[in-house]
Structure formats: structure tokens, C-alpha cells
Motif scaffolding. Structure first.
Motif, PDB file in Angstrom:
ATOM      1  N   ALA A   1      36.096  34.072  39.962  1.00  0.00           N
ATOM      2  CA  ALA A   1      37.492  33.711  39.776  1.00  0.00           C
ATOM      3  C   ALA A   1      37.914  32.714  40.854  1.00  0.00           C
ATOM      4  CB  ALA A   1      38.367  34.968  39.845  1.00  0.00           C
ATOM      5  N   ALA A   2      38.928  31.908  40.535  1.00  0.00           N
ATOM      6  CA  ALA A   2      39.403  30.919  41.503  1.00  0.00           C
ATOM      7  C   ALA A   2      39.879  31.589  42.788  1.00  0.00           C
ATOM      8  CB  ALA A   2      40.524  30.091  40.877  1.00  0.00           C
ATOM      9  N   GLU A   3      40.460  32.773  42.662  1.00  0.00           N
ATOM     10  CA  GLU A   3      40.950  33.487  43.849  1.00  0.00           C
ATOM     11  C   GLU A   3      39.823  33.904  44.796  1.00  0.00           C
ATOM     12  OE1 GLU A   3      43.720  34.455  40.376  1.00  0.00           O
ATOM     13  OE2 GLU A   3      41.569  34.195  40.745  1.00  0.00           O
TER      14      GLU A   3
ATOM     15  N   GLY B   1      41.073  37.075  39.728  1.00  0.00           N
ATOM     16  CA  GLY B   1      40.863  38.016  40.809  1.00  0.00           C
ATOM     17  C   GLY B   1      41.882  39.142  40.791  1.00  0.00           C
ATOM     18  N   GLN B   2      41.443  40.346  41.082  1.00  0.00           N
ATOM     19  CA  GLN B   2      42.310  41.518  41.108  1.00  0.00           C
ATOM     20  C   GLN B   2      42.225  42.201  42.473  1.00  0.00           C
ATOM     21  OE1 GLN B   2      44.277  42.538  38.279  1.00  0.00           O
ATOM     22  NE2 GLN B   2      43.654  40.465  37.694  1.00  0.00           N
ATOM     23  N   ARG B   3      43.315  42.864  42.843  1.00  0.00           N
ATOM     24  CA  ARG B   3      43.312  43.606  44.096  1.00  0.00           C
ATOM     25  C   ARG B   3      42.382  44.807  43.979  1.00  0.00           C
ATOM     26  NH1 ARG B   3      48.996  45.711  46.139  1.00  0.00           N
ATOM     27  NH2 ARG B   3      48.686  47.048  44.293  1.00  0.00           N
ATOM     28  N   ALA B   4      41.619  45.051  45.012  1.00  0.00           N
ATOM     29  CA  ALA B   4      40.667  46.164  44.992  1.00  0.00           C
ATOM     30  C   ALA B   4      41.411  47.492  45.001  1.00  0.00           C
ATOM     31  CB  ALA B   4      39.736  46.075  46.191  1.00  0.00           C
ATOM     32  N   PRO B   5      40.863  48.539  44.363  1.00  0.00           N
ATOM     33  CA  PRO B   5      41.466  49.873  44.432  1.00  0.00           C
ATOM     34  C   PRO B   5      41.512  50.370  45.876  1.00  0.00           C
ATOM     35  CG  PRO B   5      39.763  49.774  42.736  1.00  0.00           C
ATOM     36  CD  PRO B   5      39.643  48.514  43.529  1.00  0.00           C
ATOM     37  N   PRO B   6      42.355  51.341  46.169  1.00  0.00           N
ATOM     38  CA  PRO B   6      42.434  51.849  47.555  1.00  0.00           C
ATOM     39  C   PRO B   6      41.140  52.501  48.026  1.00  0.00           C
ATOM     40  CG  PRO B   6      43.710  53.226  46.039  1.00  0.00           C
ATOM     41  CD  PRO B   6      43.332  51.999  45.288  1.00  0.00           C
ATOM     42  N   TYR B   7      40.305  52.973  47.069  1.00  0.00           N
ATOM     43  CA  TYR B   7      39.024  53.578  47.427  1.00  0.00           C
ATOM     44  C   TYR B   7      37.930  52.927  46.584  1.00  0.00           C
ATOM     45  CZ  TYR B   7      42.126  57.147  49.330  1.00  0.00           C
ATOM     46  OH  TYR B   7      43.112  57.790  50.021  1.00  0.00           O
ATOM     47  N   PRO B   8      36.714  52.773  47.131  1.00  0.00           N
ATOM     48  CA  PRO B   8      35.615  52.189  46.360  1.00  0.00           C
ATOM     49  C   PRO B   8      35.302  53.033  45.115  1.00  0.00           C
ATOM     50  CG  PRO B   8      35.070  52.299  48.699  1.00  0.00           C
ATOM     51  CD  PRO B   8      36.314  53.097  48.513  1.00  0.00           C
TER      52      PRO B   8
ATOM     53  N   TYR C   1      40.684  41.817  23.898  1.00  0.00           N
ATOM     54  CA  TYR C   1      39.826  42.617  24.766  1.00  0.00           C
ATOM     55  C   TYR C   1      39.984  42.139  26.207  1.00  0.00           C
ATOM     56  CZ  TYR C   1      37.297  45.186  21.185  1.00  0.00           C
ATOM     57  OH  TYR C   1      36.962  46.047  20.174  1.00  0.00           O
ATOM     58  N   LYS C   2      40.004  43.095  27.133  1.00  0.00           N
ATOM     59  CA  LYS C   2      40.006  42.779  28.558  1.00  0.00           C
ATOM     60  C   LYS C   2      38.775  43.406  29.190  1.00  0.00           C
ATOM     61  CE  LYS C   2      44.844  41.856  29.589  1.00  0.00           C
ATOM     62  NZ  LYS C   2      45.951  42.101  30.544  1.00  0.00           N
ATOM     63  N   VAL C   3      38.069  42.587  29.977  1.00  0.00           N
ATOM     64  CA  VAL C   3      36.854  43.031  30.643  1.00  0.00           C
ATOM     65  C   VAL C   3      37.116  43.083  32.145  1.00  0.00           C
ATOM     66  CG1 VAL C   3      34.395  42.605  30.996  1.00  0.00           C
ATOM     67  CG2 VAL C   3      35.482  41.923  28.841  1.00  0.00           C
ATOM     68  N   LEU C   4      36.835  44.216  32.749  1.00  0.00           N
ATOM     69  CA  LEU C   4      36.956  44.403  34.195  1.00  0.00           C
ATOM     70  C   LEU C   4      35.550  44.472  34.778  1.00  0.00           C
ATOM     71  CD1 LEU C   4      38.478  45.245  36.855  1.00  0.00           C
ATOM     72  CD2 LEU C   4      38.290  47.595  36.039  1.00  0.00           C
ATOM     73  N   ARG C   5      35.317  43.717  35.853  1.00  0.00           N
ATOM     74  CA  ARG C   5      34.009  43.793  36.499  1.00  0.00           C
ATOM     75  C   ARG C   5      34.174  43.926  38.007  1.00  0.00           C
ATOM     76  NH1 ARG C   5      31.238  37.729  36.214  1.00  0.00           N
ATOM     77  NH2 ARG C   5      32.645  36.673  37.665  1.00  0.00           N
ATOM     78  N   ALA C   6      33.223  44.629  38.617  1.00  0.00           N
ATOM     79  CA  ALA C   6      33.138  44.758  40.068  1.00  0.00           C
ATOM     80  C   ALA C   6      31.866  44.062  40.511  1.00  0.00           C
ATOM     81  CB  ALA C   6      33.114  46.229  40.477  1.00  0.00           C
TER      82      ALA C   6
ATOM     83  N   GLU D   1      31.948  47.058  49.807  1.00  0.00           N
ATOM     84  CA  GLU D   1      32.782  45.874  49.752  1.00  0.00           C
ATOM     85  C   GLU D   1      32.497  45.132  48.451  1.00  0.00           C
ATOM     86  OE1 GLU D   1      32.662  43.475  53.238  1.00  0.00           O
ATOM     87  OE2 GLU D   1      32.500  45.184  54.580  1.00  0.00           O
ATOM     88  N   LYS D   2      33.468  45.117  47.560  1.00  0.00           N
ATOM     89  CA  LYS D   2      33.280  44.536  46.231  1.00  0.00           C
ATOM     90  C   LYS D   2      34.445  43.623  45.888  1.00  0.00           C
ATOM     91  CE  LYS D   2      31.178  48.905  44.789  1.00  0.00           C
ATOM     92  NZ  LYS D   2      31.274  50.067  43.876  1.00  0.00           N
ATOM     93  N   LEU D   3      34.193  42.718  44.953  1.00  0.00           N
ATOM     94  CA  LEU D   3      35.233  41.883  44.379  1.00  0.00           C
ATOM     95  C   LEU D   3      35.518  42.378  42.967  1.00  0.00           C
ATOM     96  CD1 LEU D   3      34.071  38.283  45.406  1.00  0.00           C
ATOM     97  CD2 LEU D   3      35.684  39.786  46.596  1.00  0.00           C
ATOM     98  N   TYR D   4      36.800  42.433  42.611  1.00  0.00           N
ATOM     99  CA  TYR D   4      37.191  42.899  41.282  1.00  0.00           C
ATOM    100  C   TYR D   4      37.842  41.748  40.521  1.00  0.00           C
ATOM    101  CZ  TYR D   4      36.324  47.584  43.056  1.00  0.00           C
ATOM    102  OH  TYR D   4      35.734  48.701  43.588  1.00  0.00           O
ATOM    103  N   GLU D   5      37.425  41.574  39.254  1.00  0.00           N
ATOM    104  CA  GLU D   5      37.935  40.478  38.431  1.00  0.00           C
ATOM    105  C   GLU D   5      38.159  40.959  36.998  1.00  0.00           C
ATOM    106  OE1 GLU D   5      35.689  36.848  40.818  1.00  0.00           O
ATOM    107  OE2 GLU D   5      35.036  37.363  38.787  1.00  0.00           O
ATOM    108  N   VAL D   6      39.078  40.283  36.298  1.00  0.00           N
ATOM    109  CA  VAL D   6      39.414  40.603  34.908  1.00  0.00           C
ATOM    110  C   VAL D   6      39.417  39.318  34.093  1.00  0.00           C
ATOM    111  CG1 VAL D   6      41.252  41.388  33.355  1.00  0.00           C
ATOM    112  CG2 VAL D   6      40.759  42.677  35.425  1.00  0.00           C
TER     113      VAL D   6
END
Length: 244
Positions: free
Chosen positions: A144-146, A207-214, A172-177, A187-192
Motif C-alpha cells: 500500500a502507498a501508506e 494501509g490499516q492500523r495494526a490491532p492492539p495485540y498481534p 469483496y474485501k480482502v485483509l492481509r497481514a 511486527e506486521k503490516l496490515y492492508e485491505v
């Protein structure tokens, strides 16, 4: 004045071919096995449109497979006969549909309803496969650009995915870590990305904000219920906290 010739009688060759009403065609096709019905999509455009209609597919499945179906996935690169997934009728144990790999280096990442998320050699290069129609929707490559500033660190990484259907718009929405081999495992990056009816080349990861816990994604660790993803906490995160 020459006598007028009597009108020529039309032969059977001149008569137009009989045309079956669309409702009758639909009822006939509903009674065919799935494999035969899929082959008949090549007959003409109206038949292809009918046989690719999700409503027709649902009616066909209800008629031929009233019981529950179970999808069994494989890694086609491990010598499973290049089979990606079998859809099995629970009541009879019969394989209702078999999805084969196109390249031999594909594997199922996750599934939702009648779609599979399939990796094409690398978990960073995926597509959505429609089990009903056979349509393939390629997911965009790259970050993602972010997350452009992480491009070098995540040049060597792998991805886990989850996806679902948004009922309000049918997209459809795809979420990936993204997991980097150079970073700490937690330490992961989250994108949709959103896949709609437009060209897949226009789709972009956001780019999406990471969850508070892995967390962990994928068929073993997450489930999609009514377009909401529920996932387990990371095993490593739990182990570290338990040890401390």
C-alpha cells in the motif's frame, strides 16, 4: 403476359430452428450434473449468462446437493495431483466439484462462501477464485502507498489473508497481514483491498492500523462471520506473555 408462378412452398430447410422458452431452458439445465452444465456455457452467450448467474448456481446446488458441503484444500505444489480443493457432499461423501491448479504452484490461502483466495507461487501474489463460475480476480501486487517506506524491509516477506463479502454493496474485501523475515515476528503490516465489478487493475491496497495485540490470519486462525473477521491472538505473543 407470362402466367404468374405459384408461390414456392417453404421447405423444412428454410424454416427457422425451434426456440425453447428461457424458462424451459433453465429447468432443463437445472437437472444436469454440474460438470455437464459448466461445459454448456460455451454454447452461446445467453446460456453462459444463465449458467454464470449466482441465483442459478444456488438453485442448482439446492437441487443436487441438499445436504451440507465441505471444502477440502490442498497445496498443489506438494504433488496432490495439482488439485487445489475438493467440494464434498457430507451425506454421500461424493466429490461434488473439483478445482484444479492452473500452474501447479498454487495453494489455498483461505476460503469464504463460494470463493477461494489462492496464492500463485508466493503468498504476496494472490487471486480470488469463484467456485461457482470459475472467474478469477487478481489481487494487486506490491505494498500500500501508506507502507512505501517499508518496501525494502518487506521485500522478503510472506502474507496471511482473510476476506469476506460486504452485503450492502456486494463487494469483496480482502485483509492481509504481512510478515517480514527481517523484522520481529510480531511486527506486521496490515492492508485491505476492495474487489468490486470494476477492473482489478484499478484495485489498490490500503494501509490499516495494526490491532492492539498481534493476531494470526488464515483458515487455521481466523473466521469471517457476517463480513466481520474474528482471529486468534498470535501464539508467539501468548507464549511471551505466559513466560513473563
Amino acid at each position: 403476359m407470362a402466367p404468374e408462378e405459384p408461390p414456392r412452398r417453404r421447405s423444412r430447410r428454410d424454416a427457422p430452428p425451434p426456440v425453447l422458452p428461457p424458462d424451459l431452458v433453465r429447468e432443463i439445465l437445472l437437472r444436469l450434473p454440474a460438470a455437464d452444465a459448466c461445459r454448456l456455457r460455451a454454447v452461446c452467450r445467453p446460456w453462459r449468462a444463465l449458467l454464470s448467474d449466482p441465483l442459478f448456481a444456488a438453485a442448482h446446488a439446492a437441487r443436487h446437493h441438499p445436504g451440507p458441503l465441505v471444502a477440502v484444500g490442498y497445496d498443489a505444489s506438494l504433488g496432490a495431483g495439482r488439485v487445489l480443493r475438493d467440494v464434498v457432499d457430507c451425506l454421500s461423501g461424493r466429490v461434488a466439484k473439483r478445482v484444479r491448479s492452473g500452474t501447479g504452484r498454487e495453494r489455498v490461502m483461505c476460503a469464504h462462501r463460494d470463493h477461494l483466495c489462492v496464492a500463485r507461487g508466493s503468498s504476496m501474489s494472490c487471486h480470488l477464485l469463484d467456485l461457482t463460475t470459475g472467474a478469477v480476480r487478481a489481487l494487486p501486487d506490491g505494498l500500500a502507498a501508506e507502507h512505501a517506506r517499508h518496501r525494502q524491509a518487506f521485500s522478503d516477506c510472506w502474507a496471511s489473508t482473510a476476506f469476506g463479502l460486504v452485503p450492502s454493496n456486494g463487494h469483496y474485501k480482502v485483509l492481509r497481514a504481512l510478515h517480514s523475515f527481517r523484522y520481529h515476528p510480531m511486527e506486521k503490516l496490515y492492508e485491505v483491498v476492495t474487489i468490486d465489478g470494476s477492473s482489478s487493475s484499478q484495485a489498490r491496497w490500503r494501509g490499516q492500523r495494526a490491532p492492539p495485540y498481534p493476531v494470526e490470519l488464515g483458515d487455521w486462525y481466523s473466521v469471517v462471520v457476517k463480513h466481520i473477521v474474528y482471529f486468534f491472538l498470535s501464539d508467539l505473543f501468548l507464549a511471551i506473555n505466559k513466560a513473563s
